[in-house]
Design a protein around this motif. Structure first.
Motif, PDB file in Angstrom:
ATOM      1  N   ILE A 279       7.927   8.823  -4.687  1.00 24.80           N
ATOM      2  CA  ILE A 279       6.925   8.068  -5.623  1.00 24.80           C
ATOM      3  C   ILE A 279       6.477   6.831  -5.246  1.00 24.80           C
ATOM      4  N   SER A 280       5.229   6.520  -5.045  1.00 21.69           N
ATOM      5  CA  SER A 280       4.757   5.364  -4.719  1.00 21.69           C
ATOM      6  C   SER A 280       3.907   4.660  -5.755  1.00 21.69           C
ATOM      7  N   THR A 281       3.384   3.421  -5.330  1.00 20.34           N
ATOM      8  CA  THR A 281       2.314   2.945  -6.267  1.00 20.34           C
ATOM      9  C   THR A 281       1.197   2.581  -5.151  1.00 20.34           C
ATOM     10  N   VAL A 282      -0.106   2.849  -5.816  1.00 12.72           N
ATOM     11  CA  VAL A 282      -1.244   2.671  -5.270  1.00 12.72           C
ATOM     12  C   VAL A 282      -1.652   1.348  -5.434  1.00 12.72           C
ATOM     13  N   GLU A 283      -1.661   0.683  -3.915  1.00 16.62           N
ATOM     14  CA  GLU A 283      -1.828  -0.964  -4.257  1.00 16.62           C
ATOM     15  C   GLU A 283      -3.373  -1.319  -3.967  1.00 16.62           C
ATOM     16  N   ASP A 284      -4.081  -0.484  -3.173  1.00 18.98           N
ATOM     17  CA  ASP A 284      -5.437  -0.739  -3.157  1.00 18.98           C
ATOM     18  C   ASP A 284      -6.207   0.704  -2.575  1.00 18.98           C
ATOM     19  N   VAL A 285      -7.537   0.806  -3.284  1.00 16.29           N
ATOM     20  CA  VAL A 285      -8.334   1.945  -3.015  1.00 16.29           C
ATOM     21  C   VAL A 285      -9.262   1.316  -1.987  1.00 16.29           C
ATOM     22  N   LEU A 286      -9.366   2.088  -0.722  1.00 17.60           N
ATOM     23  CA  LEU A 286     -10.250   1.757   0.179  1.00 17.60           C
ATOM     24  C   LEU A 286     -11.593   2.623   0.177  1.00 17.60           C
ATOM     25  N   GLU A 287     -12.447   2.178   1.267  1.00 16.29           N
ATOM     26  CA  GLU A 287     -13.784   3.268   1.515  1.00 16.29           C
ATOM     27  C   GLU A 287     -13.107   4.453   2.101  1.00 16.29           C
ATOM     28  N   ASP A 288     -14.095   5.275   2.186  1.00 14.46           N
ATOM     29  CA  ASP A 288     -13.705   6.825   2.722  1.00 14.46           C
ATOM     30  C   ASP A 288     -12.212   7.315   2.391  1.00 14.46           C
ATOM     31  N   ASP A 289     -11.940   7.202   1.214  1.00 15.18           N
ATOM     32  CA  ASP A 289     -10.699   8.150   0.288  1.00 15.18           C
ATOM     33  C   ASP A 289      -9.559   7.592   1.111  1.00 15.18           C
ATOM     34  N   GLU A 290      -9.519   6.426   1.543  1.00 16.46           N
ATOM     35  CA  GLU A 290      -8.444   5.674   1.974  1.00 16.46           C
ATOM     36  C   GLU A 290      -7.670   4.815   0.928  1.00 16.46           C
ATOM     37  N   VAL A 291      -6.438   4.887   0.977  1.00 20.24           N
ATOM     38  CA  VAL A 291      -5.677   4.146  -0.166  1.00 20.24           C
ATOM     39  C   VAL A 291      -4.396   3.476   0.851  1.00 20.24           C
ATOM     40  N   VAL A 292      -3.897   2.234   0.020  1.00 24.53           N
ATOM     41  CA  VAL A 292      -2.836   1.714   0.725  1.00 24.53           C
ATOM     42  C   VAL A 292      -1.715   2.102  -0.459  1.00 24.53           C
ATOM     43  N   VAL A 293      -0.520   2.656  -0.125  1.00 21.55           N
ATOM     44  CA  VAL A 293       0.282   2.885  -1.084  1.00 21.55           C
ATOM     45  C   VAL A 293       1.497   2.144  -0.695  1.00 21.55           C
ATOM     46  N   LYS A 294       2.543   1.744  -1.820  1.00 23.32           N
ATOM     47  CA  LYS A 294       3.672   1.172  -1.620  1.00 23.32           C
ATOM     48  C   LYS A 294       4.824   2.162  -1.952  1.00 23.32           C
ATOM     49  N   GLN A 295       5.605   2.429  -1.120  1.00 22.46           N
ATOM     50  CA  GLN A 295       6.894   3.123  -1.723  1.00 22.46           C
ATOM     51  C   GLN A 295       7.965   2.427  -2.479  1.00 22.46           C
ATOM     52  N   HIS A 296       8.182   3.242  -3.508  1.00 19.13           N
ATOM     53  CA  HIS A 296       9.442   2.668  -4.212  1.00 19.13           C
ATOM     54  C   HIS A 296      10.651   2.683  -3.240  1.00 19.13           C
ATOM     55  N   GLY A 297      11.353   1.849  -3.399  1.00 17.87           N
ATOM     56  CA  GLY A 297      12.784   1.851  -2.998  1.00 17.87           C
ATOM     57  C   GLY A 297      12.699   0.875  -1.785  1.00 17.87           C
ATOM     58  N   ASN A 298      12.036   1.160  -0.676  1.00 16.73           N
ATOM     59  CA  ASN A 298      11.985   0.522   0.481  1.00 16.73           C
ATOM     60  C   ASN A 298      10.750  -0.337   0.571  1.00 16.73           C
ATOM     61  N   ASN A 299      10.075  -0.384  -0.492  1.00 13.16           N
ATOM     62  CA  ASN A 299       8.721  -1.328  -0.521  1.00 13.16           C
ATOM     63  C   ASN A 299       7.772  -1.080   0.816  1.00 13.16           C
ATOM     64  N   GLN A 300       8.054   0.002   1.464  1.00 19.00           N
ATOM     65  CA  GLN A 300       7.225   0.152   2.704  1.00 19.00           C
ATOM     66  C   GLN A 300       5.908   0.427   2.345  1.00 19.00           C
ATOM     67  N   GLU A 301       4.843  -0.401   3.039  1.00 18.75           N
ATOM     68  CA  GLU A 301       3.465  -0.248   2.607  1.00 18.75           C
ATOM     69  C   GLU A 301       2.710   0.752   3.714  1.00 18.75           C
ATOM     70  N   VAL A 302       1.853   1.730   3.299  1.00 16.32           N
ATOM     71  CA  VAL A 302       1.396   2.763   4.282  1.00 16.32           C
ATOM     72  C   VAL A 302      -0.014   2.883   3.881  1.00 16.32           C
TER      73      VAL A 302
END
Ligand code: ATP
Length: 410
Positions: A77-100
């Motif tokens: 489970i992650s939370t979407v932090e930002d929706v960028l152009e070209d169907d790209e998004v930044v998600v942050k993983q729950h638990g370790n807070n890693q941003e991808v």
């Protein structure tokens, strides 16, 4: 898809009865050759069909295997932090807070928004957007940006209202006062008392008065519905409150997660224990003068683990008792404010008749009295409707309005 080959035509040859034996034999030979040809063609087609069936079966097997893997592999489970152009998004993983930074499949790209909770696979590709049904966080918490309960809707517990206002409202409204005096306001307030006496109402009224977001989490649900997720949800609860300051965190039925340790050491107990530890650590790391106040409620005060009552935790205990005669009278008046009632109604008399009723039970009584008037096709509710309602409630075995059976408060 390839078309199936056409079926060869059945050879047909007329043999003239006037032909000589040799000529007929020749004609029959020709016919035989035609038939053999057709048989060869059919057999070739059959082989091709067999081959195709084999290929399709392999394909089905592969899809089935893929399907199984998809079903059995865990998603994160992650939370979407930002929706960028070209169907790209930044998600942050729950638990370790890693941003991808990851891609969203065009299939769901339209429905992904910043702040959404999503399920991602091992390679962080978003598989689904969790709707509110599947979003445990939303399910486990009730959030009201603007609860709508005022103090004048609460009857019979004026002293408790004042105490809660001092302990919760004042530090939110006037933190400097506490700084000037040099004291820490109480960290958490614990309301304890029988069910239906107005504990939740009280917490909501403070949130209304201070324009704070009201975030409620029920301890019993954490334990029953969200097995294995308790401590994460407690963390989420505080995170959500920080995102929405000023906020009132209301933990109802706190006994479900903070009961005294029992003899049995089942895994369920360990899970509950972890949830409580998470709550204690959130509270310990808390800035008491901040914009977040914590109120908990229980009707099983006797069962609480004393660890949660230590200074810096729930260090202000407020008992919310069953209403007395005056209290019942006030609550009756409150719950009949919006009703068309006859002048003859004697609230003092009804209050005397309803000894042992909680606020919630008095509210049900008013509704039941109204039902008597409706049944009688009247718009005005009279005293007799109330006495009939009391009689009905008390005679009605199946009614759980007077629920002293489920009442454990001591
Ligand atoms: N003191 C009161 N004054 C007016 N109404 C009351 C009072 N107590 C309870 N009620 C009515 O009963 C309803 C339920 O009360 P509330 O949920 O606040 O009780 P509670 O003490 O939190 O109960 P529980 O322990 O079961 O969670 C309220 O919405 C309100 O209509």
């Amino acid at each position: 898809m390839s078309r199936s080959p056409s079926v060869p035509e059945r050879p047909h040859r007329e043999i003239d009865p006037d032909l000589s034996d040799d000529e007929r034999l020749e004609a029959l030979r020709g016919h035989f050759e035609d038939l053999t040809d057709v048989r060869d063609q059919l057999s070739e087609q059959l082989d091709a069909a067999d081959e195709r069936r084999e290929r399709l079966r392999e394909k089905v097997n592969t899809v089935e295997r893929e399907n199984e893997t998809l079903k059995s592999s865990s998603l994160y489970i992650s939370t979407v932090e930002d929706v960028l152009e070209d169907d790209e998004v930044v998600v942050k993983q729950h638990g370790n807070n890693q941003e991808v930074l990851t891609d969203v499949s065009p299939r769901i790209a339209e429905s992904v928004e910043s702040g959404d909770r999503v399920a991602v696979n091992d390679s962080f590709s978003i598989q689904t957007v969790l709707d509110t049904e599947t979003d445990a966080r939303a399910q486990a918490m009730e959030i009201a940006e603007k609860p709508d309960v005022s103090y004048d809707e609460i009857g019979g517990i004026d002293e408790q209202v004042t105490e809660v206002r001092e302990a919760v409202e004042q530090p939110l409204d006037d933190p400097e006062l506490f700084e000037d005096v040099g004291i820490e306001p109480p960290s958490g307030v614990l309301l304890h008392g029988p069910p239906g006496t107005g504990k939740t109402m009280l917490a909501k009224a403070v949130a209304t008065e201070t324009n704070a977001t009201f975030i409620k989490m029920a301890g019993s649900e954490l334990v029953r519905k969200f097995i294995g997720e308790g401590s994460r949800l407690v963390r989420d609860l505080f995170e959500m409150a920080r995102e929405r300051e000023p906020a009132i965190i209301f933990i109802d039925e706190i006994d479900a997660i903070a009961a005294k340790r029992t003899e049995s050491k089942t895994s369920g107990d360990a899970e509950v224990q972890r949830t409580m530890m998470q709550l204690l650590s959130e509270m310990d790391g808390f800035e008491a003068r901040g914009e977040i106040r914590i109120i908990a409620a229980t009707n099983r005060f006797d069962m609480l683990d004393r660890a949660i009552l230590r200074p810096g935790r729930f260090d202000r205990l407020i008992e919310v008792p069953e209403p007395n005669q005056d209290g019942r009278e006030q609550i009756l008046e409150i719950h009949t404010r919006e009703m068309a009632i006859a002048d003859e109604i004697d609230f003092a008399d009804l209050a005397a008749e309803t000894e042992g009723y909680s606020g919630a039970e008095i509210e049900s009584l008013a509704t039941e009295a109204g039902m008597f008037a409706v049944r009688d096709d009247r718009t005005e509710v009279n005293h007799e409707d109330f006495t009939n309602a009391i009689e009905k409630i008390e005679n009605d075995d199946s009614s759980d309005v007077i629920s002293s059976a489920g009442y454990f408060y001591q």
